[in-house]
Design an enzyme around this catalytic site. Structure first.
Site, PDB file in Angstrom:
ATOM      1  N   THR A  10       0.818  -1.222   0.000  1.00  0.00           N
ATOM      2  CA  THR A  10       0.000   0.000   0.000  1.00  0.00           C
ATOM      3  C   THR A  10       0.852   1.273   0.000  1.00  0.00           C
ATOM      4  OG1 THR A  10      -0.102  -0.078   2.405  1.00  0.00           O
ATOM      5  CG2 THR A  10      -1.951  -1.078   1.227  1.00  0.00           C
ATOM      6  N   GLY A  11       2.152   1.118   0.136  1.00  0.00           N
ATOM      7  CA  GLY A  11       3.035   2.279   0.234  1.00  0.00           C
ATOM      8  C   GLY A  11       3.390   2.850  -1.133  1.00  0.00           C
ATOM      9  N   GLN A  12       4.129   3.939  -1.106  1.00  0.00           N
ATOM     10  CA  GLN A  12       4.575   4.586  -2.349  1.00  0.00           C
ATOM     11  C   GLN A  12       5.344   3.597  -3.229  1.00  0.00           C
ATOM     12  OE1 GLN A  12       6.902   8.599  -2.970  1.00  0.00           O
ATOM     13  NE2 GLN A  12       8.397   7.053  -2.423  1.00  0.00           N
ATOM     14  N   ASP A  13       6.408   3.019  -2.679  1.00  0.00           N
ATOM     15  CA  ASP A  13       7.274   2.154  -3.490  1.00  0.00           C
ATOM     16  C   ASP A  13       6.569   0.863  -3.872  1.00  0.00           C
ATOM     17  OD1 ASP A  13       9.052   4.120  -2.875  1.00  0.00           O
ATOM     18  OD2 ASP A  13      10.571   2.820  -1.975  1.00  0.00           O
ATOM     19  N   LEU A  78       9.484  -4.187   1.628  1.00  0.00           N
ATOM     20  CA  LEU A  78       9.373  -2.723   1.680  1.00  0.00           C
ATOM     21  C   LEU A  78       8.614  -2.227   2.899  1.00  0.00           C
ATOM     22  CD1 LEU A  78       8.439  -2.042  -2.074  1.00  0.00           C
ATOM     23  CD2 LEU A  78      10.683  -2.427  -1.068  1.00  0.00           C
ATOM     24  N   ALA A  79       7.922  -3.126   3.597  1.00  0.00           N
ATOM     25  CA  ALA A  79       7.100  -2.687   4.738  1.00  0.00           C
ATOM     26  C   ALA A  79       7.991  -2.116   5.828  1.00  0.00           C
ATOM     27  CB  ALA A  79       6.300  -3.859   5.292  1.00  0.00           C
ATOM     28  N   SER A 123      18.357   2.076   3.889  1.00  0.00           N
ATOM     29  CA  SER A 123      18.070   3.506   3.691  1.00  0.00           C
ATOM     30  C   SER A 123      19.326   4.363   3.863  1.00  0.00           C
ATOM     31  CB  SER A 123      17.027   3.929   4.726  1.00  0.00           C
ATOM     32  OG  SER A 123      16.955   5.325   4.807  1.00  0.00           O
ATOM     33  N   GLU A 125      19.331   6.956   5.389  1.00  0.00           N
ATOM     34  CA  GLU A 125      19.270   7.484   6.769  1.00  0.00           C
ATOM     35  C   GLU A 125      20.298   6.766   7.651  1.00  0.00           C
ATOM     36  OE1 GLU A 125      17.263   9.602   8.928  1.00  0.00           O
ATOM     37  OE2 GLU A 125      16.719  10.667   7.112  1.00  0.00           O
ATOM     38  N   TYR A 147      14.683   5.036  13.681  1.00  0.00           N
ATOM     39  CA  TYR A 147      14.386   4.449  12.364  1.00  0.00           C
ATOM     40  C   TYR A 147      15.684   3.938  11.729  1.00  0.00           C
ATOM     41  CZ  TYR A 147      13.580   4.574   7.263  1.00  0.00           C
ATOM     42  OH  TYR A 147      13.537   4.270   5.913  1.00  0.00           O
ATOM     43  N   LYS A 151      17.124   0.138  10.869  1.00  0.00           N
ATOM     44  CA  LYS A 151      17.503  -0.212   9.490  1.00  0.00           C
ATOM     45  C   LYS A 151      18.931  -0.777   9.443  1.00  0.00           C
ATOM     46  CE  LYS A 151      13.975   0.988   6.684  1.00  0.00           C
ATOM     47  NZ  LYS A 151      13.298   0.037   5.798  1.00  0.00           N
ATOM     48  N   HIS A 177      13.430   9.237  -2.047  1.00  0.00           N
ATOM     49  CA  HIS A 177      12.718   9.251  -3.324  1.00  0.00           C
ATOM     50  C   HIS A 177      11.257   9.570  -3.065  1.00  0.00           C
ATOM     51  CE1 HIS A 177      13.332   5.179  -1.816  1.00  0.00           C
ATOM     52  NE2 HIS A 177      12.128   4.880  -2.256  1.00  0.00           N
TER      53      HIS A 177
HETATM   54  P1  NAP Z   1       5.633   4.115   2.710  1.00  0.00           P
HETATM   55  O1  NAP Z   1       4.931   4.746   1.555  1.00  0.00           O
HETATM   56  O2  NAP Z   1       5.515   4.752   4.041  1.00  0.00           O
HETATM   57  O3  NAP Z   1       5.145   2.605   2.822  1.00  0.00           O
HETATM   58  C1  NAP Z   1       5.420   1.816   3.939  1.00  0.00           C
HETATM   59  C2  NAP Z   1       4.616   0.550   3.818  1.00  0.00           C
HETATM   60  O4  NAP Z   1       4.915  -0.260   4.968  1.00  0.00           O
HETATM   61  C3  NAP Z   1       3.117   0.776   3.799  1.00  0.00           C
HETATM   62  O5  NAP Z   1       2.528  -0.114   2.889  1.00  0.00           O
HETATM   63  C4  NAP Z   1       2.718   0.422   5.211  1.00  0.00           C
HETATM   64  O6  NAP Z   1       1.405  -0.069   5.320  1.00  0.00           O
HETATM   65  C5  NAP Z   1       3.687  -0.713   5.486  1.00  0.00           C
HETATM   66  N1  NAP Z   1       3.765  -1.022   6.904  1.00  0.00           N
HETATM   67  C6  NAP Z   1       4.080  -0.196   7.927  1.00  0.00           C
HETATM   68  N2  NAP Z   1       4.016  -0.857   9.103  1.00  0.00           N
HETATM   69  C7  NAP Z   1       3.642  -2.123   8.806  1.00  0.00           C
HETATM   70  C8  NAP Z   1       3.405  -3.271   9.567  1.00  0.00           C
HETATM   71  N3  NAP Z   1       3.517  -3.271  10.902  1.00  0.00           N
HETATM   72  N4  NAP Z   1       3.034  -4.410   8.936  1.00  0.00           N
HETATM   73  C9  NAP Z   1       2.877  -4.440   7.578  1.00  0.00           C
HETATM   74  N5  NAP Z   1       3.088  -3.368   6.799  1.00  0.00           N
HETATM   75  C10 NAP Z   1       3.470  -2.222   7.396  1.00  0.00           C
HETATM   76  O7  NAP Z   1       7.194   3.953   2.417  1.00  0.00           O
HETATM   77  P2  NAP Z   1       7.952   3.922   1.001  1.00  0.00           P
HETATM   78  O8  NAP Z   1       8.387   5.303   0.691  1.00  0.00           O
HETATM   79  O9  NAP Z   1       7.151   3.165   0.018  1.00  0.00           O
HETATM   80  O10 NAP Z   1       9.267   3.124   1.384  1.00  0.00           O
HETATM   81  C11 NAP Z   1       9.385   1.719   1.138  1.00  0.00           C
HETATM   82  C12 NAP Z   1      10.558   1.189   1.948  1.00  0.00           C
HETATM   83  O11 NAP Z   1      11.752   1.861   1.564  1.00  0.00           O
HETATM   84  C13 NAP Z   1      10.432   1.397   3.450  1.00  0.00           C
HETATM   85  O12 NAP Z   1      11.016   0.294   4.098  1.00  0.00           O
HETATM   86  C14 NAP Z   1      11.237   2.645   3.706  1.00  0.00           C
HETATM   87  O13 NAP Z   1      11.705   2.674   5.029  1.00  0.00           O
HETATM   88  C15 NAP Z   1      12.364   2.454   2.704  1.00  0.00           C
HETATM   89  N6  NAP Z   1      12.989   3.678   2.227  1.00  0.00           N
HETATM   90  C16 NAP Z   1      12.229   4.666   1.682  1.00  0.00           C
HETATM   91  C17 NAP Z   1      12.851   5.819   1.231  1.00  0.00           C
HETATM   92  C18 NAP Z   1      12.050   6.923   0.600  1.00  0.00           C
HETATM   93  O14 NAP Z   1      12.602   8.014   0.430  1.00  0.00           O
HETATM   94  N7  NAP Z   1      10.813   6.699   0.202  1.00  0.00           N
HETATM   95  C19 NAP Z   1      14.248   5.939   1.304  1.00  0.00           C
HETATM   96  C20 NAP Z   1      14.993   4.887   1.837  1.00  0.00           C
HETATM   97  C21 NAP Z   1      14.356   3.761   2.285  1.00  0.00           C
HETATM   98  P3  NAP Z   1       0.166   0.814   5.860  1.00  0.00           P
HETATM   99  O15 NAP Z   1      -0.476   1.356   4.616  1.00  0.00           O
HETATM  100  O16 NAP Z   1      -0.649  -0.195   6.563  1.00  0.00           O
HETATM  101  O17 NAP Z   1       0.716   1.863   6.778  1.00  0.00           O
END
Ligand code: NAP
Length: 340
Positions: A10-13, A78-79, A123, A125, A147, A151, A177
């Protein structure tokens, strides 16, 4: 047909990656929390094209049974509790999901489908307070928030599982991103939202910030330190790098970023310029929004990914900001229409 399991669908990625894999002919399975799937989410438009399994990454049994049922060829983990700022208030949960959740996934792979290839979301971070710039795969980690610390733990465990058990697990050290699918509480999206409010002459926004006040109040968007700088790329480009990492002969970790730095000030300037406004009239810096310990100025050195994966970003910073502002204008127009 190859089978891919994505956690955090459900997330962005998760949503961008699912689209990319469907385009490549994969059968896509996504894990989601039940309540999140039944709300409008980033992957709602994929209903019927992907199979959804309900589960929570804080429950080891959920990911283990998903892996047993799907028997995927590739897993994309990705969660996560993905908000570094919020990890201060939710430190134990952040470690449980981002740290232990990943280790339980590796364990389930080891026992149930050891030939499966796993991408794990690390990440930038993790670099935290940096002393070397730009950062590459050899740069030491110095995390400065819960966080990033969680990671680092999962990242090290991915390496340990890869080397000890011979599993194909890779970690992507992805820099920030963004996209039109970024949740509203992320900085870039707040700026896009602020610019959209300025374009529509909304002085008190319908959406609230983390302090429960309108994101734009009395025509002003309050942000933290405007001098922070980040390497911001476009999410649609970055998910392609995740897939490329799993197509290599040997598992390896990669830094993914644009290699270009922009300050928050420059982001504001670009976003408000998209709607012909002067950002200085609408943006204020509020000390209450500065993080307790700010990450340093991280900048990617993506040369390994460029050379070995042939990966290059395709969407520029300006194009990305333009997409985000346009999407927020559309969204706010719909909100206003529906409330009348
Ligand atoms: P995001 O949009 O916040 O998506 C996070 C996802 O994780 C959502 O689907 C969320 O589901 C799910 N989630 C959170 N807690 C959970 C749980 N307890 N059980 C199951 N699912 C859970 O993040 P994103 O930007 O797509 O990032 C994807 C991954 O890349 C993450 O691990 C993030 O830390 C990492 N990352 C992102 C970036 C960036 O800039 N975007 C950079 C480096 C690393 P819900 O809809 O239920 O909340």
């Amino acid at each position: 047909m190859k089978r891919a399991l994505i956690t955090g669908i459900t997330g962005q990625d998760g949503s961008f990656l699912a689209e990319w894999l469907l385009g490549k002919g994969y059968q896509v399975f996504g894990q989601a929390r039940r309540e999140s799937w039944y709300r409008p989410n980033n992957a709602s438009h994929l209903a019927g094209r992907i199979e959804v399994l309900f589960g929570d990454m804080s429950e080891g049994v959920d990911i283990a049974s998903a892996i047993q049922d799907v028997k995927p060829d590739e897993i994309y983990n990705l969660a996560s509790q993905s908000r570094p700022g919020e990890s201060w208030a939710r430190a134990p949960e952040t470690l449980l999901v981002n740290g232990l959740g990943a280790i339980r996934l590796f364990e389930a792979v080891r026992h149930n489908c050891p030939a499966c290839r796993v991408y794990h979301a690390s990440s930038s971070e993790m670099f935290g307070q940096v002393s070397i710039t730009p950062q590459n795969e050899q740069t030491p980690f110095n995390p400065v928030n819960p966080y990033a610390a969680a990671k680092v733990y999962a990242h090290q465990m991915a390496k340990i599982y890869r080397e000890s058990y011979g599993l194909y697990i890779v970690s992507g050290l992805l820099f920030n991103h963004e996209s039109e699918r970024r949740p509203l509480h992320f900085l870039t999206q707040k700026v896009a939202y602020g610019a959209a409010c300025a374009a529509l002459e909304i002085s008190d926004s319908p959406d609230l910030n983390e302090m429960g006040r309108p994101i734009v109040q009395l025509g002003k968007l309050a942000l933290g330190n405007l001098e922070i700088a980040r390497d911001w790329g476009y999410a649609g480009d970055f998910v392609q790098a995740m897939w490329l990492m799993l197509q290599q002969e040997r598992p390896d970790d990669f830094v993914i970023g644009t290699g270009k730095l922009h300050t928050l000030r420059a982001l504001c300037e670009t976003a408000y310029r998209c709607v012909n406004k002067d950002w200085r009239e609408s943006v204020v810096s509020d000390p209450a929004l500065v993080r307790p310990l700010e990450s340093g100025q991280t900048l990617a050195d993506p040369s390994k990914a460029r050379k070995q994966l042939g990966w290059e970003p395709t969407v520029s910073f300006d194009e990305m900001v333009k997409k985000m502002v346009a999407s927020q204008i559309l969204r706010l127009k719909n909100v206003t229409l529906n409330s009348n």
